[in-house]
Design a protein around this motif. Structure first.
Motif, PDB file in Angstrom:
ATOM      1  N   ASP A 165     -39.966  16.499  21.903  1.00 31.79           N
ATOM      2  CA  ASP A 165     -40.367  17.902  21.754  1.00 31.79           C
ATOM      3  C   ASP A 165     -39.298  18.869  22.233  1.00 31.79           C
ATOM      4  O   ASP A 165     -39.315  20.045  21.873  1.00 31.79           O
ATOM      5  CB  ASP A 165     -41.659  18.161  22.554  1.00 31.79           C
ATOM      6  CG  ASP A 165     -42.852  17.415  21.980  1.00 31.79           C
ATOM      7  OD1 ASP A 165     -42.875  17.197  20.751  1.00 31.79           O
ATOM      8  OD2 ASP A 165     -43.753  17.055  22.765  1.00 31.79           O
ATOM      9  N   ASP A 166     -38.365  18.381  23.071  1.00 32.87           N
ATOM     10  CA  ASP A 166     -37.377  19.286  23.661  1.00 32.87           C
ATOM     11  C   ASP A 166     -35.939  18.953  23.281  1.00 32.87           C
ATOM     12  O   ASP A 166     -34.995  19.492  23.862  1.00 32.87           O
ATOM     13  CB  ASP A 166     -37.511  19.283  25.190  1.00 32.87           C
ATOM     14  CG  ASP A 166     -37.311  17.898  25.796  1.00 32.87           C
ATOM     15  OD1 ASP A 166     -37.005  16.951  25.046  1.00 32.87           O
ATOM     16  OD2 ASP A 166     -37.465  17.777  27.029  1.00 32.87           O
ATOM     17  N   GLY A 167     -35.764  18.054  22.299  1.00 30.34           N
ATOM     18  CA  GLY A 167     -34.424  17.731  21.836  1.00 30.34           C
ATOM     19  C   GLY A 167     -33.653  16.777  22.727  1.00 30.34           C
ATOM     20  O   GLY A 167     -32.462  16.566  22.515  1.00 30.34           O
ATOM     21  N   THR A 168     -34.329  16.191  23.723  1.00 29.03           N
ATOM     22  CA  THR A 168     -33.661  15.257  24.618  1.00 29.03           C
ATOM     23  C   THR A 168     -34.070  13.826  24.278  1.00 29.03           C
ATOM     24  O   THR A 168     -35.149  13.594  23.737  1.00 29.03           O
ATOM     25  CB  THR A 168     -34.010  15.520  26.093  1.00 29.03           C
ATOM     26  OG1 THR A 168     -35.405  15.259  26.296  1.00 29.03           O
ATOM     27  CG2 THR A 168     -33.692  16.951  26.478  1.00 29.03           C
ATOM     28  N   ILE A 169     -33.205  12.889  24.639  1.00 29.58           N
ATOM     29  CA  ILE A 169     -33.568  11.488  24.518  1.00 29.58           C
ATOM     30  C   ILE A 169     -34.736  11.165  25.451  1.00 29.58           C
ATOM     31  O   ILE A 169     -35.652  10.406  25.100  1.00 29.58           O
ATOM     32  CB  ILE A 169     -32.355  10.586  24.826  1.00 29.58           C
ATOM     33  CG1 ILE A 169     -31.352  10.608  23.665  1.00 29.58           C
ATOM     34  CG2 ILE A 169     -32.789   9.157  25.119  1.00 29.58           C
ATOM     35  CD1 ILE A 169     -31.786   9.836  22.435  1.00 29.58           C
ATOM     36  N   THR A 170     -34.742  11.760  26.642  1.00 27.80           N
ATOM     37  CA  THR A 170     -35.824  11.513  27.596  1.00 27.80           C
ATOM     38  C   THR A 170     -37.174  11.883  26.991  1.00 27.80           C
ATOM     39  O   THR A 170     -38.148  11.126  27.100  1.00 27.80           O
ATOM     40  CB  THR A 170     -35.603  12.305  28.894  1.00 27.80           C
ATOM     41  OG1 THR A 170     -34.347  11.932  29.462  1.00 27.80           O
ATOM     42  CG2 THR A 170     -36.705  12.023  29.896  1.00 27.80           C
ATOM     43  N   GLY A 171     -37.231  13.023  26.344  1.00 27.33           N
ATOM     44  CA  GLY A 171     -38.476  13.446  25.707  1.00 27.33           C
ATOM     45  C   GLY A 171     -38.934  12.448  24.658  1.00 27.33           C
ATOM     46  O   GLY A 171     -40.122  12.128  24.560  1.00 27.33           O
ATOM     47  N   GLY A 172     -37.988  11.933  23.871  1.00 30.23           N
ATOM     48  CA  GLY A 172     -38.328  10.949  22.864  1.00 30.23           C
ATOM     49  C   GLY A 172     -38.756   9.623  23.465  1.00 30.23           C
ATOM     50  O   GLY A 172     -39.669   8.962  22.959  1.00 30.23           O
ATOM     51  N   MET A 173     -38.098   9.219  24.558  1.00 21.30           N
ATOM     52  CA  MET A 173     -38.477   7.979  25.229  1.00 21.30           C
ATOM     53  C   MET A 173     -39.913   8.066  25.744  1.00 21.30           C
ATOM     54  O   MET A 173     -40.721   7.155  25.544  1.00 21.30           O
ATOM     55  CB  MET A 173     -37.523   7.694  26.390  1.00 21.30           C
ATOM     56  CG  MET A 173     -36.093   7.347  25.993  1.00 21.30           C
ATOM     57  SD  MET A 173     -35.936   5.756  25.155  1.00 21.30           S
ATOM     58  CE  MET A 173     -36.339   4.613  26.476  1.00 21.30           C
ATOM     59  N   LEU A 174     -40.230   9.168  26.418  1.00 22.60           N
ATOM     60  CA  LEU A 174     -41.568   9.323  26.975  1.00 22.60           C
ATOM     61  C   LEU A 174     -42.627   9.389  25.870  1.00 22.60           C
ATOM     62  O   LEU A 174     -43.715   8.816  25.995  1.00 22.60           O
ATOM     63  CB  LEU A 174     -41.637  10.567  27.855  1.00 22.60           C
ATOM     64  CG  LEU A 174     -40.804  10.509  29.145  1.00 22.60           C
ATOM     65  CD1 LEU A 174     -40.826  11.838  29.872  1.00 22.60           C
ATOM     66  CD2 LEU A 174     -41.305   9.394  30.066  1.00 22.60           C
ATOM     67  N   ARG A 175     -42.291  10.073  24.777  1.00 22.46           N
ATOM     68  CA  ARG A 175     -43.238  10.156  23.665  1.00 22.46           C
ATOM     69  C   ARG A 175     -43.425   8.784  23.008  1.00 22.46           C
ATOM     70  O   ARG A 175     -44.543   8.399  22.654  1.00 22.46           O
ATOM     71  CB  ARG A 175     -42.728  11.171  22.634  1.00 22.46           C
ATOM     72  CG  ARG A 175     -43.643  11.372  21.440  1.00 22.46           C
ATOM     73  CD  ARG A 175     -44.986  11.910  21.851  1.00 22.46           C
ATOM     74  NE  ARG A 175     -45.838  12.161  20.684  1.00 22.46           N
ATOM     75  CZ  ARG A 175     -47.145  12.332  20.761  1.00 22.46           C
ATOM     76  NH1 ARG A 175     -47.762  12.278  21.944  1.00 22.46           N
ATOM     77  NH2 ARG A 175     -47.845  12.555  19.671  1.00 22.46           N
ATOM     78  N   GLY A 176     -42.330   8.046  22.865  1.00 29.83           N
ATOM     79  CA  GLY A 176     -42.420   6.718  22.274  1.00 29.83           C
ATOM     80  C   GLY A 176     -43.226   5.753  23.128  1.00 29.83           C
ATOM     81  O   GLY A 176     -43.956   4.899  22.601  1.00 29.83           O
ATOM     82  N   ILE A 177     -43.127   5.899  24.446  1.00 32.52           N
ATOM     83  CA  ILE A 177     -43.939   5.080  25.351  1.00 32.52           C
ATOM     84  C   ILE A 177     -45.410   5.488  25.241  1.00 32.52           C
ATOM     85  O   ILE A 177     -46.306   4.651  25.146  1.00 32.52           O
ATOM     86  CB  ILE A 177     -43.422   5.229  26.798  1.00 32.52           C
ATOM     87  CG1 ILE A 177     -42.056   4.554  26.956  1.00 32.52           C
ATOM     88  CG2 ILE A 177     -44.425   4.664  27.798  1.00 32.52           C
ATOM     89  CD1 ILE A 177     -41.323   4.923  28.225  1.00 32.52           C
ATOM     90  N   GLU A 178     -45.647   6.790  25.250  1.00 34.14           N
ATOM     91  CA  GLU A 178     -47.022   7.318  25.205  1.00 34.14           C
ATOM     92  C   GLU A 178     -47.757   6.895  23.941  1.00 34.14           C
ATOM     93  O   GLU A 178     -48.956   6.572  23.979  1.00 34.14           O
ATOM     94  CB  GLU A 178     -46.961   8.847  25.286  1.00 34.14           C
ATOM     95  CG  GLU A 178     -48.282   9.556  25.174  1.00 34.14           C
ATOM     96  CD  GLU A 178     -48.118  11.071  25.077  1.00 34.14           C
ATOM     97  OE1 GLU A 178     -49.003  11.718  24.490  1.00 34.14           O
ATOM     98  OE2 GLU A 178     -47.102  11.592  25.571  1.00 34.14           O
ATOM     99  N   THR A 179     -47.050   6.853  22.812  1.00 30.64           N
ATOM    100  CA  THR A 179     -47.697   6.526  21.540  1.00 30.64           C
ATOM    101  C   THR A 179     -47.672   5.034  21.218  1.00 30.64           C
ATOM    102  O   THR A 179     -48.309   4.595  20.249  1.00 30.64           O
ATOM    103  CB  THR A 179     -47.008   7.278  20.385  1.00 30.64           C
ATOM    104  OG1 THR A 179     -45.616   6.883  20.327  1.00 30.64           O
ATOM    105  CG2 THR A 179     -47.108   8.785  20.576  1.00 30.64           C
TER     106      THR A 179
END
Length: 555
Positions: free
Chosen positions: A422-436
């Motif tokens: 959501d924020d253009g960071t790899i961290t944001g994508g990692m957390l979203r990928g874990i959450e989903t």
């Protein structure tokens, strides 16, 4: 030879190839990707600038100019079983046999932040590693081993900060300053949510603790690597080679973002990040994976994250041969598998290496099996002469083509992770990928595809679906006595009875109070260790503040 002559010769070869019968098997990598019958100047032109030279950006051919002509890789056998006294003796035996550094395997209760006498620990104490509940356990584990003079790797993630604090206090009691300590703490919590499933809290508190470790070691332990970003468990869970590389490097990028968010300078903390990869049985695919990884890491750290010091761009890594490739059937074959995988790691440019023992698919290694695994590395280092030249497979059309293929697939994964952010960071994508559950789903799909090929016979394993033998002799394996659990519980009870309970309780309250603030948690954790709080008590105190986590189901 001019291009027309190359095309003419290629056409002639193609005609002869098509007229020659080929075996009725799948010509694919272990990951399932098609492998062409021949790679050469007729169908592939490598970009020489992306291959380069060893020790020079983009480091495809190695992180150091001299590689093994300067010094060989570190032989670092992973060991831990039963009691701390048993493991301490194994360490002394391995060091005497020529091992260069120590690598600690902890048992399941320790990995889960539980004391050995908790109900959930029953039947697991000392079985997959060594049980460490207290500062006294840590001291006995390294008895007569000077911690300021040897590097130690600890495979611990969720309770990493607590074991790190115990290690520092044990060294302190040996008379060493924190600045003298060298080694590696695994700490990589992303791969726990992705693959290994050993966590204590939700992701955000774990990331906070990792940031605290990065800050603390940057200030006080300049020789220490606070994170070993781990792809090994991702591959063991069933991922492809490209997924292992991509998910691991993405976790690394996330920790870079974490360090920068804490105000740390990448050129300073970047060189203290290290990696841990699997060396699987597909010889060339593994070599290509390691070469592609160095190139990707260097480029991303320079171009996306702004590193200017080349030391911060180096993807230095430890390798372990593939436990998942070992078979219970005909276990002597595992010696051969391990030797091939170890050679791939060496030709891929690893900085340190663990070779699995032939009996690890059945139990913790016996002393004999551990010695054979150690000697496997020594034979490669001393007898094969593969260390005489640097990156001997560099420039091979097939190896360079395969390196490009693995890199391209990894980049596709990075694009998907960024799309989830959501924020253009790899961290944001990692957390979203874990959450989903995206990461778990990708690995599950890859594992399912491989299993189908195995059951159909498209992928073959000697002794399992080819060359099987119905009657095999039983292998003598290491068995952990129930006495280990009983004795550990008794020592733990005696430890609690001797300590000052008020001092331990006060340290726990101070730690919980710190967890509710933005303070760095490493000092209060170290204070709790000095006050004789146990691993389970310290982790339990943090759970009271941070809560627990349950992963989403993936169907």
């Amino acid at each position: 030879m001019n291009p027309d002559e190359i095309r003419e010769q290629a056409d002639e070869w193609q005609r002869r190839y098509e007229a020659t019968p080929t075996r009725a098997v799948e010509f694919t990598t272990l990951s399932g990707d098609e492998v062409p019958p021949l790679v050469g100047p007729h169908n592939y032109e490598p970009d020489v600038s992306r291959i380069g030279f060893p020790g020079v950006f983009p480091f495809t051919r190695g992180v150091y100019p001299s590689m093994y002509r300067g010094r060989p890789w570190t032989i670092r056998q992973f060991a831990g079983f039963g009691s701390v006294a048993d493991t301490n003796q194994r360490y002394h035996d391995l060091l005497q046999a020529g091992q260069h550094g120590l690598s600690v395997a902890f048992d399941m209760p320790t990995l889960m932040g539980r004391d050995s006498d908790e109900p959930e620990s029953a039947g697991e104490v000392g079985h997959c590693g060594v049980a460490v509940d207290t500062i006294e356990d840590m001291e006995r584990l390294f008895d007569r081993i000077p911690l300021g003079e040897i590097t130690t790797s600890m495979t611990i993630n969720a309770p990493a900060a607590v074991l790190f604090a115990m290690y520092c206090v044990a060294a302190e009691r040996q008379g060493f300053e924190p600045s003298q300590l060298g080694g590696t703490l695994q700490t990589d919590i992303h791969k726990e949510y992705i693959a290994q499933k050993e966590w204590l809290f939700p992701p955000e508190p774990h990331l906070r603790l990792i940031g605290d470790l990065m800050e603390f070691t940057s200030a006080h332990l300049p020789r220490y690597h606070p994170i070993s970003i781990s792809g090994y468990h991702i591959r063991e869970a069933g991922s492809t080679a490209a997924q292992e590389l991509a998910f691991t490097l993405a976790a690394g990028f996330s920790y870079v973002e974490l360090g920068q968010s804490r105000g740390l300078v990448l050129d300073k903390f970047g060189p203290r990040l290290s990696f841990f990869f699997d060396a699987h049985i597909d010889f060339f695919e593994e070599i290509a994976k390691f070469r592609a990884g160095r190139r990707i890491w260097a480029r991303w750290l320079r171009d996306r994250y702004g590193a200017t010091d080349e030391k911060a761009m180096l993807m230095r890594f430890h390798t372990q041969t593939a436990g998942v490739s070992l078979t219970a059937q005909q276990p002597d074959n595992n010696i051969v598998r391990t030797a091939i995988e170890a050679l791939a790691a060496v030709l891929g440019g690893t900085q340190s290496l663990h070779t699995n023992a032939l009996d690890e698919v059945l139990a913790l290694p016996s002393e004999h099996a551990a010695k054979v695994a150690l000697r496997t590395q020594q034979v490669i280092a001393e007898e094969t002469e593969v260390t005489n030249t640097i990156d001997p497979l560099g420039g091979s059309w097939f190896v360079e083509w395969l390196t490009d293929q693995v890199e391209a697939k990894a980049e596709e994964c990075f694009a998907k992770i960024l799309d989830m952010s959501d924020d253009g960071t790899i961290t944001g994508g990692m957390l979203r990928g874990i959450e989903t559950g995206w990461f778990m789903g990708e690995i599950a799909d890859a594992a399912f595809e491989y299993q189908k090929k195995l059951e159909k016979g498209d992928k073959r394993i000697v002794g399992v679906n080819v060359n099987a033998e119905p009657d095999e002799a039983d292998l003598e394996i290491l068995r952990i006595s129930k006495e280990v659990e009983r004795a550990q519980g008794q020592r733990l009870a005696e430890f609690r009875a001797r300590r000052d309970p008020d001092r331990a309780a006060a340290a726990m309250e101070a730690l919980k109070a710190a967890c509710a603030t933005d303070a760095n948690l490493i000092p209060p954790i170290m204070d709790a260790v000095r006050a004789d709080a146990t691993l389970g008590e310290i982790c339990g105190a943090m759970k009271e503040v941070f809560g627990t986590y349950r992963e989403p189901p993936v169907i």
